[in-house]
Design a protein around this motif. Structure first.
Motif, PDB file in Angstrom:
ATOM      1  N   PRO A  56       0.854  -1.192   0.000  1.00 36.09           N
ATOM      2  CA  PRO A  56       0.000   0.000   0.000  1.00 36.09           C
ATOM      3  C   PRO A  56       0.886   1.237   0.000  1.00 36.09           C
ATOM      4  N   ALA A  57       0.521   2.237  -0.771  1.00 37.60           N
ATOM      5  CA  ALA A  57       1.396   3.410  -0.892  1.00 37.60           C
ATOM      6  C   ALA A  57       0.579   4.681  -1.024  1.00 37.60           C
ATOM      7  N   ARG A  58       1.093   5.731  -0.414  1.00 32.61           N
ATOM      8  CA  ARG A  58       0.467   7.045  -0.555  1.00 32.61           C
ATOM      9  C   ARG A  58       1.547   8.122  -0.504  1.00 32.61           C
ATOM     10  N   ASP A  59       1.737   8.822  -1.611  1.00 34.98           N
ATOM     11  CA  ASP A  59       2.718   9.899  -1.726  1.00 34.98           C
ATOM     12  C   ASP A  59       4.110   9.436  -1.303  1.00 34.98           C
ATOM     13  N   GLU A  60       4.587   8.351  -1.926  1.00 35.01           N
ATOM     14  CA  GLU A  60       5.904   7.808  -1.590  1.00 35.01           C
ATOM     15  C   GLU A  60       6.711   7.599  -2.865  1.00 35.01           C
ATOM     16  N   VAL A  61       6.681   8.607  -3.723  1.00 34.77           N
ATOM     17  CA  VAL A  61       7.349   8.502  -5.009  1.00 34.77           C
ATOM     18  C   VAL A  61       8.856   8.361  -4.845  1.00 34.77           C
ATOM     19  N   ARG A  62       9.415   8.877  -3.763  1.00 28.98           N
ATOM     20  CA  ARG A  62      10.864   8.855  -3.601  1.00 28.98           C
ATOM     21  C   ARG A  62      11.404   7.484  -3.191  1.00 28.98           C
ATOM     22  N   THR A  63      10.543   6.596  -2.734  1.00 28.60           N
ATOM     23  CA  THR A  63      11.022   5.298  -2.255  1.00 28.60           C
ATOM     24  C   THR A  63      10.376   4.095  -2.933  1.00 28.60           C
ATOM     25  N   ARG A  96      12.148  -7.142  -7.266  1.00 24.04           N
ATOM     26  CA  ARG A  96      12.286  -7.817  -8.559  1.00 24.04           C
ATOM     27  C   ARG A  96      13.713  -8.341  -8.754  1.00 24.04           C
ATOM     28  N   GLU A  97      14.703  -7.631  -8.251  1.00 20.35           N
ATOM     29  CA  GLU A  97      16.086  -8.098  -8.355  1.00 20.35           C
ATOM     30  C   GLU A  97      16.302  -9.383  -7.572  1.00 20.35           C
ATOM     31  N   ARG A  98      15.503  -9.578  -6.524  1.00 16.86           N
ATOM     32  CA  ARG A  98      15.618 -10.784  -5.708  1.00 16.86           C
ATOM     33  C   ARG A  98      14.658 -11.890  -6.168  1.00 16.86           C
ATOM     34  N   GLY A  99      14.028 -11.687  -7.308  1.00 16.47           N
ATOM     35  CA  GLY A  99      13.209 -12.742  -7.890  1.00 16.47           C
ATOM     36  C   GLY A  99      11.729 -12.661  -7.593  1.00 16.47           C
ATOM     37  N   TRP A 100      11.266 -11.611  -6.915  1.00 15.88           N
ATOM     38  CA  TRP A 100       9.840 -11.474  -6.616  1.00 15.88           C
ATOM     39  C   TRP A 100       9.187 -10.683  -7.745  1.00 15.88           C
ATOM     40  N   ALA A 101       8.715 -11.414  -8.738  1.00 16.97           N
ATOM     41  CA  ALA A 101       8.174 -10.769  -9.940  1.00 16.97           C
ATOM     42  C   ALA A 101       6.749 -10.281  -9.750  1.00 16.97           C
ATOM     43  N   ASP A 102       5.994 -10.919  -8.850  1.00 20.30           N
ATOM     44  CA  ASP A 102       4.585 -10.578  -8.678  1.00 20.30           C
ATOM     45  C   ASP A 102       4.442  -9.557  -7.554  1.00 20.30           C
ATOM     46  N   VAL A 103       4.499  -8.298  -7.925  1.00 23.63           N
ATOM     47  CA  VAL A 103       4.437  -7.193  -6.967  1.00 23.63           C
ATOM     48  C   VAL A 103       3.254  -6.307  -7.318  1.00 23.63           C
ATOM     49  N   LEU A 104       2.398  -6.055  -6.336  1.00 24.58           N
ATOM     50  CA  LEU A 104       1.213  -5.225  -6.531  1.00 24.58           C
ATOM     51  C   LEU A 104       1.304  -4.002  -5.627  1.00 24.58           C
ATOM     52  N   VAL A 105       1.267  -2.824  -6.214  1.00 27.17           N
ATOM     53  CA  VAL A 105       1.235  -1.573  -5.453  1.00 27.17           C
ATOM     54  C   VAL A 105      -0.182  -1.011  -5.515  1.00 27.17           C
ATOM     55  N   VAL A 106      -0.773  -0.770  -4.347  1.00 29.89           N
ATOM     56  CA  VAL A 106      -2.106  -0.184  -4.269  1.00 29.89           C
ATOM     57  C   VAL A 106      -1.937   1.285  -3.923  1.00 29.89           C
ATOM     58  N   ASP A 107      -2.131   2.141  -4.915  1.00 29.74           N
ATOM     59  CA  ASP A 107      -1.897   3.581  -4.758  1.00 29.74           C
ATOM     60  C   ASP A 107      -3.124   4.249  -4.134  1.00 29.74           C
ATOM     61  N   ASP A 108      -2.955   4.786  -2.938  1.00 35.74           N
ATOM     62  CA  ASP A 108      -4.059   5.355  -2.185  1.00 35.74           C
ATOM     63  C   ASP A 108      -4.126   6.867  -2.379  1.00 35.74           C
ATOM     64  N   ASP A 123       1.740  12.657  -5.949  1.00 38.31           N
ATOM     65  CA  ASP A 123       3.141  12.944  -6.267  1.00 38.31           C
ATOM     66  C   ASP A 123       3.727  12.031  -7.333  1.00 38.31           C
ATOM     67  N   GLY A 124       2.910  11.218  -7.989  1.00 39.62           N
ATOM     68  CA  GLY A 124       3.417  10.331  -9.022  1.00 39.62           C
ATOM     69  C   GLY A 124       3.846   8.968  -8.512  1.00 39.62           C
ATOM     70  N   THR A 125       3.392   8.577  -7.325  1.00 38.10           N
ATOM     71  CA  THR A 125       3.752   7.282  -6.755  1.00 38.10           C
ATOM     72  C   THR A 125       3.379   6.131  -7.690  1.00 38.10           C
ATOM     73  N   ALA A 172       8.870   0.837 -12.348  1.00 36.54           N
ATOM     74  CA  ALA A 172       9.762  -0.126 -11.706  1.00 36.54           C
ATOM     75  C   ALA A 172       9.355  -1.568 -11.967  1.00 36.54           C
ATOM     76  N   GLY A 173       8.166  -1.767 -12.552  1.00 34.12           N
ATOM     77  CA  GLY A 173       7.742  -3.107 -12.924  1.00 34.12           C
ATOM     78  C   GLY A 173       6.638  -3.706 -12.088  1.00 34.12           C
ATOM     79  N   ALA A 174       5.997  -2.911 -11.215  1.00 32.42           N
ATOM     80  CA  ALA A 174       4.903  -3.423 -10.389  1.00 32.42           C
ATOM     81  C   ALA A 174       3.582  -3.314 -11.126  1.00 32.42           C
ATOM     82  N   ARG A 175       2.654  -4.181 -10.755  1.00 35.45           N
ATOM     83  CA  ARG A 175       1.261  -4.002 -11.168  1.00 35.45           C
ATOM     84  C   ARG A 175       0.656  -2.974 -10.206  1.00 35.45           C
ATOM     85  N   VAL A 176      -0.086  -1.994 -10.720  1.00 38.60           N
ATOM     86  CA  VAL A 176      -0.580  -0.907  -9.884  1.00 38.60           C
ATOM     87  C   VAL A 176      -2.100  -0.850  -9.912  1.00 38.60           C
TER      88      VAL A 176
END
Length: 324
Positions: free
Chosen positions: A101-108, A117-129, A133-135, A142-146
């Motif tokens: 879950p993310a809210r206004d965290e574009v810098r991180t 993803r570098e460690r092999g976790w390809a299935d990443v879901l970001v829920v933008d709340d 700021d472009g999170t 970066a390759g996440a499903r949003v």
């Protein structure tokens, strides 16, 4: 009431569509007095047709426009949107979905997704709340499903949306992480090492806690009976059994993703294990709960009520600590 309707044929209005779809009446040209006079006279002179149109409306109400019928139609639309191209057998083999879950965290958030993803976790879901700021764009690059919900969800609402998404795609488990970089991708194996022993595995780093956080932990351990060191950690693994419970309408009523979730899972008889992990210090932003004493007071009041309402959940038989 099984009565026919005379409706102005106003462009863009829902009423003409309703009359046409149901056959419950007649459309009359807007601002045409003569047309209205004719339509009213026609109704008066044709009682059998009035009855037929009225019955059509009553039937349409039951079949298409009742609350139950509308709810079913909307649910079909959502289910259609959730259907993916891969076959059911392919979806059922999926293992872990990482939910952030993310809210206004574009810098991180971009670095968090990249590290996963570098460690092999390809299935990443970001829920933008509702970020401004472009999170969401950073996570997408970066390759996440949003997911971008139309309405604000809060941190727990975002996690629950991710859990429901995971269930709909056949994932067997979900890892939840923060978008601010505190939770490290390299510590995920520590959570998964205990997944055969528990339905919920919590990554604990009590040394990071502020004074306000320590006060909250001590209070909730006392009144809820949890023998856990880090009650508010958002770095967690949920298996499918836990996901099913946390996707329920009852879980939607919760405001926060920590104590209430623990109470709900313990009440269901699920096993909770805590493992020590390393966490980084927050580099940007601030906690949604422990950012002021007023926020802490609100959190304490709501969570205390939850604890008291679950007072009879039983002894501390489902919460255990693991030391490394």
């Amino acid at each position: 009431h099984a009565r026919p309707c005379l409706v102005s044929d106003l462009a863009g209005s829902g009423m003409p569509w309703l009359v046409q779809e149901s056959g419950c009446g007649w459309l009359v040209e807007t601002e045409n007095v003569a047309a209205w006079q004719t339509a009213i006279a026609h109704c008066a002179a044709h009682p059998a047709e009035r009855a037929e149109r009225g019955c059509a409306g009553l039937q349409a109400l039951t079949a298409r426009f009742s609350i139950a019928a509308c709810a079913e139609a909307i649910e079909r639309q959502y289910r259609a949107l959730l259907v993916e191209t891969p076959s059911t057998s392919t979806r059922s083999t999926r293992d872990i979905l990482v939910v952030i879950p993310a809210r206004d965290e574009v810098r991180t958030v971009g670095e968090v997704v990249k590290s996963l993803r570098e460690r092999g976790w390809a299935d990443v879901l970001v829920v933008d709340d509702q970020s401004v700021d472009g999170t969401a764009d950073a996570a997408d690059r970066a390759g996440a499903r949003v997911l971008r919900p139309t309405l604000p969800l809060g941190a727990w609402g975002g996690i629950q949306a991710g859990i429901r998404y995971g269930l709909s795609r056949g994932y067997r488990g979900v890892i939840t992480m923060d978008a601010d970089g505190q939770h490290e991708a390299g510590e995920i194996p520590a959570l998964l090492a205990k997944r055969e022993q528990a339905d919920l595995v919590i990554g604990a780093a009590p040394a990071r806690a502020s004074r306000a956080r320590r006060i909250a932990w001590r209070w909730f351990r006392r009144i809820a009976g949890f023998d856990l060191l880090d009650l508010t950690s958002g770095f967690r693994y949920y298996n499918e059994a836990a996901m099913q419970i946390l996707a329920s309408p009852e879980a939607t009523l919760l405001d926060y993703q920590d104590v209430g979730i623990l109470l709900m899972l313990r009440r269901a008889g699920l096993r909770i294990v805590e493992v020590p992990v390393k966490m980084s210090l927050r580099t940007t932003g601030k906690s949604r709960i422990f950012n002021s004493w007023l926020s802490v007071a609100r959190y304490m009041a709501i969570s205390t009520l939850l604890c008291l309402s679950r007072w009879r959940v039983g002894p501390r038989t489902h919460a255990h600590k693991e030391q490394r």
